[in-house]
Design a protein around this motif. Structure first.
Motif, PDB file in Angstrom:
ATOM      1  N   CYS A  16      79.511 -77.983  38.606  1.00 45.91           N
ATOM      2  CA  CYS A  16      80.799 -77.336  38.296  1.00 45.91           C
ATOM      3  C   CYS A  16      80.827 -76.907  36.826  1.00 45.91           C
ATOM      4  O   CYS A  16      80.447 -77.671  35.936  1.00 45.91           O
ATOM      5  CB  CYS A  16      81.917 -78.335  38.583  1.00 45.91           C
ATOM      6  N   CYS A  22      89.246 -72.908  41.549  1.00 43.98           N
ATOM      7  CA  CYS A  22      89.591 -73.606  42.794  1.00 43.98           C
ATOM      8  C   CYS A  22      90.973 -74.235  42.705  1.00 43.98           C
ATOM      9  O   CYS A  22      91.731 -74.212  43.675  1.00 43.98           O
ATOM     10  CB  CYS A  22      88.533 -74.648  43.141  1.00 43.98           C
ATOM     11  N   THR A  25      93.524 -71.605  43.295  1.00 41.75           N
ATOM     12  CA  THR A  25      93.603 -71.165  44.691  1.00 41.75           C
ATOM     13  C   THR A  25      94.174 -72.250  45.594  1.00 41.75           C
ATOM     14  O   THR A  25      94.951 -71.959  46.501  1.00 41.75           O
ATOM     15  CB  THR A  25      92.192 -70.777  45.181  1.00 41.75           C
ATOM     16  N   PHE A  30      92.081 -79.451  44.976  1.00 41.87           N
ATOM     17  CA  PHE A  30      91.173 -79.498  43.823  1.00 41.87           C
ATOM     18  C   PHE A  30      91.938 -79.814  42.539  1.00 41.87           C
ATOM     19  O   PHE A  30      93.008 -79.254  42.301  1.00 41.87           O
ATOM     20  CB  PHE A  30      90.444 -78.158  43.651  1.00 41.87           C
ATOM     21  N   ALA A  59      88.647 -70.915  48.279  1.00 41.77           N
ATOM     22  CA  ALA A  59      88.222 -71.527  47.012  1.00 41.77           C
ATOM     23  C   ALA A  59      86.702 -71.619  46.954  1.00 41.77           C
ATOM     24  O   ALA A  59      86.094 -71.353  45.911  1.00 41.77           O
ATOM     25  CB  ALA A  59      88.855 -72.911  46.863  1.00 41.77           C
ATOM     26  N   ALA A  60      86.076 -71.986  48.070  1.00 39.76           N
ATOM     27  CA  ALA A  60      84.613 -72.101  48.095  1.00 39.76           C
ATOM     28  C   ALA A  60      83.964 -70.739  47.842  1.00 39.76           C
ATOM     29  O   ALA A  60      82.968 -70.637  47.124  1.00 39.76           O
ATOM     30  CB  ALA A  60      84.160 -72.673  49.429  1.00 39.76           C
ATOM     31  N   CYS A  63      84.297 -69.805  44.077  1.00 39.75           N
ATOM     32  CA  CYS A  63      83.598 -70.639  43.079  1.00 39.75           C
ATOM     33  C   CYS A  63      82.376 -69.878  42.541  1.00 39.75           C
ATOM     34  O   CYS A  63      81.479 -69.523  43.313  1.00 39.75           O
ATOM     35  CB  CYS A  63      83.169 -71.963  43.699  1.00 39.75           C
ATOM     36  N   ILE A  68      81.353 -75.795  45.843  1.00 33.76           N
ATOM     37  CA  ILE A  68      82.346 -76.354  46.773  1.00 33.76           C
ATOM     38  C   ILE A  68      81.772 -76.288  48.178  1.00 33.76           C
ATOM     39  O   ILE A  68      81.418 -75.212  48.664  1.00 33.76           O
ATOM     40  CB  ILE A  68      83.677 -75.582  46.695  1.00 33.76           C
TER      41      ILE A  68
END
Ligand code: SF4
Length: 82
Positions: A16, A22, A25, A30, A59-60, A63, A68
């Protein structure tokens, strides 16, 4: 037949870069801390995640380092006979 895939589990792999995307979103799941993002404790439970699958998936995708990860449960909508 319609299909939907509730999320059963979500986690963050190492790497990260703390960009906060994330959390913007999907703040329910998260939480960005000083050096990494973490999954909120309540989001470690499948029932909490099931209604948030689309946000987690978004979100994934957003990223920038693709750390994620999540697992889904494949379900079929019940068929309605006439
Ligand atoms: S979007 Fe990815 S890189 Fe950015 S804070 Fe979340 S997990 Fe970290």
């Amino acid at each position: 037949m319609l299909r939907h895939k509730p999320v059963a589990k979500v986690w963050i792999d190492p790497g990260c870069i703390v960009c906060s995307a994330c959390e913007t979103t999907c703040p329910d799941v998260f939480e960005v801390r000083e050096t990494t993002c973490v999954i909120r404790p309540e989001a470690l439970h499948a029932p909490f995640l099931q209604s948030r699958g689309q946000m987690i998936s978004d979100a994934a995708e957003e990223c920038p380092v693709q750390v994620i990860k999540f697992e889904t449960i494949e379900c079929e909508e019940p068929s309605h006979s006439l």
